[in-house]
Enzyme design. Structure first.
Site, PDB file in Angstrom:
ATOM      1  N   ARG B  66       0.810  -1.243   0.000  1.00 25.36           N
ATOM      2  CA  ARG B  66       0.000   0.000   0.000  1.00 25.36           C
ATOM      3  C   ARG B  66       0.828   1.270   0.000  1.00 25.36           C
ATOM      4  O   ARG B  66       0.266   2.357   0.086  1.00 25.36           O
ATOM      5  CB  ARG B  66      -0.977   0.030   1.180  1.00 25.36           C
ATOM      6  N   HIS B 181      -3.148 -10.286 -15.407  1.00 30.25           N
ATOM      7  CA  HIS B 181      -4.390 -10.589 -14.697  1.00 30.25           C
ATOM      8  C   HIS B 181      -5.436 -10.824 -15.777  1.00 30.25           C
ATOM      9  O   HIS B 181      -5.922  -9.877 -16.389  1.00 30.25           O
ATOM     10  CB  HIS B 181      -4.805  -9.431 -13.799  1.00 30.25           C
ATOM     11  N   ASP B 306      -1.437 -12.939  -2.257  1.00 35.24           N
ATOM     12  CA  ASP B 306      -2.225 -11.844  -2.821  1.00 35.24           C
ATOM     13  C   ASP B 306      -2.625 -10.872  -1.708  1.00 35.24           C
ATOM     14  O   ASP B 306      -3.785 -10.498  -1.559  1.00 35.24           O
ATOM     15  CB  ASP B 306      -3.462 -12.381  -3.547  1.00 35.24           C
ATOM     16  N   HIS B 310      -6.317  -3.831   4.382  1.00 36.09           N
ATOM     17  CA  HIS B 310      -7.304  -2.750   4.317  1.00 36.09           C
ATOM     18  C   HIS B 310      -7.518  -2.138   5.695  1.00 36.09           C
ATOM     19  O   HIS B 310      -7.366  -2.817   6.715  1.00 36.09           O
ATOM     20  CB  HIS B 310      -8.656  -3.273   3.832  1.00 36.09           C
TER      21      HIS B 310
END
Lengths: 332, 425
Positions: B66, B181, B306, B310
């Site tokens: 992040r 992806h 992955d 958050h």
């Protein structure tokens, strides 16, 4: 925790009403029977019973609605509850307050029940999961997921006209894919034991796996209406022309619009329902909507009794430990 | 520099087919010897590894720390610390940071911050197109010189096939591997697998064909352009089947899977559990089982976390509004060990998917305990059971659907370049 558990208390009674899915036939029948006893309240000179006196019910509408909000409000007031209407589209979440902050504030004002409408599927579950334990949540429609009180008022209307469900063939016509009403209707009809449920519409408006719901998928309106006892029409949202779901309203009406000709394929005494608001000339012809077989306005009236029943069952639970809600009819 | 001996551990080194109790000798940040002590070796630190497994440090193919851009969710320092506590010594970051990693300056920044943090190593993927917009090529040569080990358009699929083709051709001429992806953007507008479950919940689904159409199209482009390619996070049985077929035909393609796709299915999201909102979505039991056996067979050469930490608000909203992703670096190893047990894989094969497998995909010399290599080492107790409590996670992101799961396998020590970065030094 599964979707089912959250709406029942430890005695198996309705604590929230979020979805019809997973409820027992007994609970649905209780809702219909209780609604039956409330149906006469509106016809009396004093249209009130004191069941929920002292309770505060908040209508929390994140999505605009006239009919649903009004009938919830009337239902609450006829039960003598205090009602607070919050239209969130113009309220604090537009000022950046999070939904949870707003819930905390309303809880601090000692509300007993939230009636929630939201354009996101699962919003009512989300709120039910986050409210204080003494607060009940009724789903007034969440995204494309569920609209349980609408489905129950439809069942109530059908039962009043047709009696028991086990011999009935029912057709649901239109945009099943985006319809929370259709989903709740399908669950309610199958739990109540309807003989046959058909969903009618083009492939673009029916979920790919619809047959797993125990319904028959039919793409031809006339074939689908053949011999049915009740026709449940769905509202076609105008924005469906955008995502390449349909070519035009005109073509939709040609293929799936209910008019007197197409309705002739149903049983002669078949009734026509619509959750409103109606798009005349898009999904239904005015002559049918206003015709003798239409029960559309009755649905609105019945909506009040059904919503009273649900509110009374959910909030009446904690009051007395008798478990059952006392029905006004039982006193007469 | 410290000299360390890791004594009496069960050494599992998939790259060298080692699977026995050995001592490991570390000096000057490198593996000095395995087995008997070199003449005159005097240890500054003895790590007692009896009853523990000693393996190469894990290489995690997809981690989003992040930073830069979303430091309220995590920082390079916080997430690297979490990673080493999960035995991960190298993590690979996609380019969808803010700003996008499409210039050497951003790559430098990330690598510099990782260096400052001084725990796990970071390798980066550069952007394939400028700002990941899918319109103009990014300066892939400059990104390569800055240290990017591959290029990717992250989860922003390139819609224009001419741009995609040119990007593949250009990457191929630089010898850069492309990380794809596979997702058709127009078909992938939902938030959950499209099936009876999505129909029931009234959520817009992402159909299986969103992935399979993209994979089949990309395979044709890979063949056409000759680029080396890696498919990130496959989620469907049919996509893996196509990749297996392409590998059999000799195409230079590899693929990985996120470890949660080996355990969860769409049913886990069926009560609107936002912790199970991931992209690509959790699929059916059939898909999960096919992914598992592809890990066993090696079609999927890597399993990754992955990792997407958050802040709580990102998940405390109705399902379709929630942000996808799981905080996963601390559960990668135990969840892999669970698959190993379920499928009766050897520990060596299972660990290959997080060591030598991803090392090969990234073109790294690490992922092995070979003599002379960097001493990136994970030492774990394969038998210790523990219950996952999200509040105990070291990552800044507490978002995990595995809360309350019984985990087996606990990391005791992690070494990066011969330095103890986790455990009692």
């Amino acid at each position: 925790m599964s979707v089912r558990d959250i709406q029942l208390d430890d005695k198996g009674r309705l604590r929230h009403f979020l979805t019809v899915e997973g409820l027992s036939r007994q609970i649905l029948t209780d809702i219909l029977d209780t609604a039956e006893s409330f149906a006469t309240v509106g016809e009396q000179a004093v249209k009130k019973v004191p069941l929920l006196r002292g309770k505060t019910i908040t209508n929390l509408f994140f999505e605009s609605s006239t009919r649903t909000r009004t009938t919830f409000e009337l239902a609450a007031k006829r039960l003598s509850a205090d009602v607070l209407n919050i239209n969130v589209a113009t309220s604090s979440t537009s000022k950046g307050e999070s939904m949870l902050d707003m819930l905390r504030n309303l809880e601090a004002m000692h509300c007993d029940m939230f009636v929630v409408r939201h354009n996101r599927s699962g919003a009512a579950h989300f709120i039910a999961r986050h409210v204080a334990p003494h607060i009940s949540v009724i789903n007034g429609g969440d995204g494309c997921h569920a609209h349980p009180t609408q489905a129950m008022l439809d069942m109530f209307t059908i039962r009043r006209h047709k009696g028991e469900f086990n011999k009935l063939k029912v057709a649901i016509v239109g945009d099943i894919l985006h319809s929370r009403v259709a989903r709740s209707q399908i669950h309610a009809l199958s739990i109540l034991g309807a003989h046959e449920i058909r969903v009618i519409g083009p492939k673009t408006l029916i979920p790919r796996d619809a047959s797993t719901f125990g319904v028959h998928v039919v793409h031809d309106l006339r074939a689908g209406l053949s011999d049915v006892d009740a026709v449940l029409m769905l509202r076609l949202q105008r924005e469906r022309m955008e995502g390449a779901f349909l070519p035009s309203e005109h073509e939709y009406f040609q293929l799936y619009g209910l008019n007197e000709d197409t309705l002739a394929h149903a049983k002669p005494d078949a009734i026509v329902l619509h959750p409103g608001p109606i798009n005349r000339g898009v999904e239904i012809d005015s002559r049918v909507a206003d015709g003798a077989r239409s029960v559309i306005l009755e649905q609105v009236t019945n909506g009040i009794a059904v919503r009273m029943a649900v509110m009374a069952m959910v909030l009446g639970r904690g009051n007395a430990d008798e478990g059952e809600v006392r029905r006004p009819g039982a006193e007469r | 520099m410290k000299r360390i001996v890791i004594a009496g551990g069960h050494v599992v080194d998939p790259a060298n087919s080692t699977d026995e109790v050995r001592d490991v000798f570390v000096s000057d940040g490198k593996i000095l010897a395995i087995g008997s002590a070199p003449a005159g070796f005097e240890a500054d630190l003895v790590i007692d590894a009896q009853r523990l497994v000693v393996c190469p440090g894990l290489i995690d193919l997809r981690v989003r720390p992040r930073e830069p851009g979303q430091e309220h969710k995590g920082t390079i320092a916080s997430e690297c610390a979490a990673a080493v506590s999960g035995g991960i010594t190298t993590l690979c970051c996609p380019p969808d940071t803010d700003p996008i990693n499409d210039t050497p300056a951003v790559t430098d920044l990330i690598l510099h911050r990782a260096n400052e943090a001084g725990t796990a190593r970071i390798v980066t993927l550069g952007a394939m197109t400028r700002e990941l917009r899918g319109e103009k090529l990014a300066e892939m040569g400059a990104l390569q010189r800055a240290g990017c080990v591959g290029v990717s358009n992250a989860q922003r699929p390139i819609a224009d096939l001419t741009v995609l083709r040119r990007a593949f051709e250009y990457a191929a001429s630089l010898g850069l591997r492309v990380f794809i992806h596979a997702e058709d953007p127009a078909l992938a507008k939902g938030c959950i697998n499209e099936s009876a479950v999505s129909a029931r919940l009234g959520l817009t689904g992402v159909p299986e064909i969103a992935e399979t159409i993209a994979v089949s199209r990309d395979l044709l482009l890979i063949q056409h352009t000759g680029v080396s390619a890696h498919f990130c996070g496959l989620s469907t049985a049919r996509a893996v089947q196509m990749v297996a077929r392409a590998q059999y035909d000799g195409l230079p393609v590899t693929a990985d899977v996120a470890v949660h796709h080996l355990h969860l299915t769409e049913m886990d999201a069926a009560d609107f559990n936002t912790q199970c909102h991931v992209r690509p979505p959790l699929r059916t039991t059939r898909d999960r089982d096919a992914l598992r056996s592809s890990v066993q067979r090696g079609t999927l050469a890597a399993v990754c976390s992955d990792h997407q930490p958050h802040d709580p608000d990102a998940k405390e909203v109705p399902f379709s509004e929630s942000e996808p992703g799981i905080s996963g670096v601390e559960t990668l190893l135990p969840l892999l060990l669970r698959v190993q047990t379920d499928l009766r894989m050897t520990l060596r094969d299972a660990l290959a998917r997080v060591t030598s497998g991803p090392a090969q995909i990234l073109g790294l010399s690490s992922g092995t305990l070979g003599v002379g290599r960097d001493a990136d080492i994970c030492i774990f107790d394969p038998n210790e059971s523990w219950m996952l409590d999200p509040n105990q996670l070291k990552s800044r992101g507490r978002n995990t659907p595995f809360s309350g799961w019984e985990m087996r396998g606990r990391v005791r020590w992690t070494l990066v370049g011969g330095k103890v970065v986790y455990g009692k030094a």
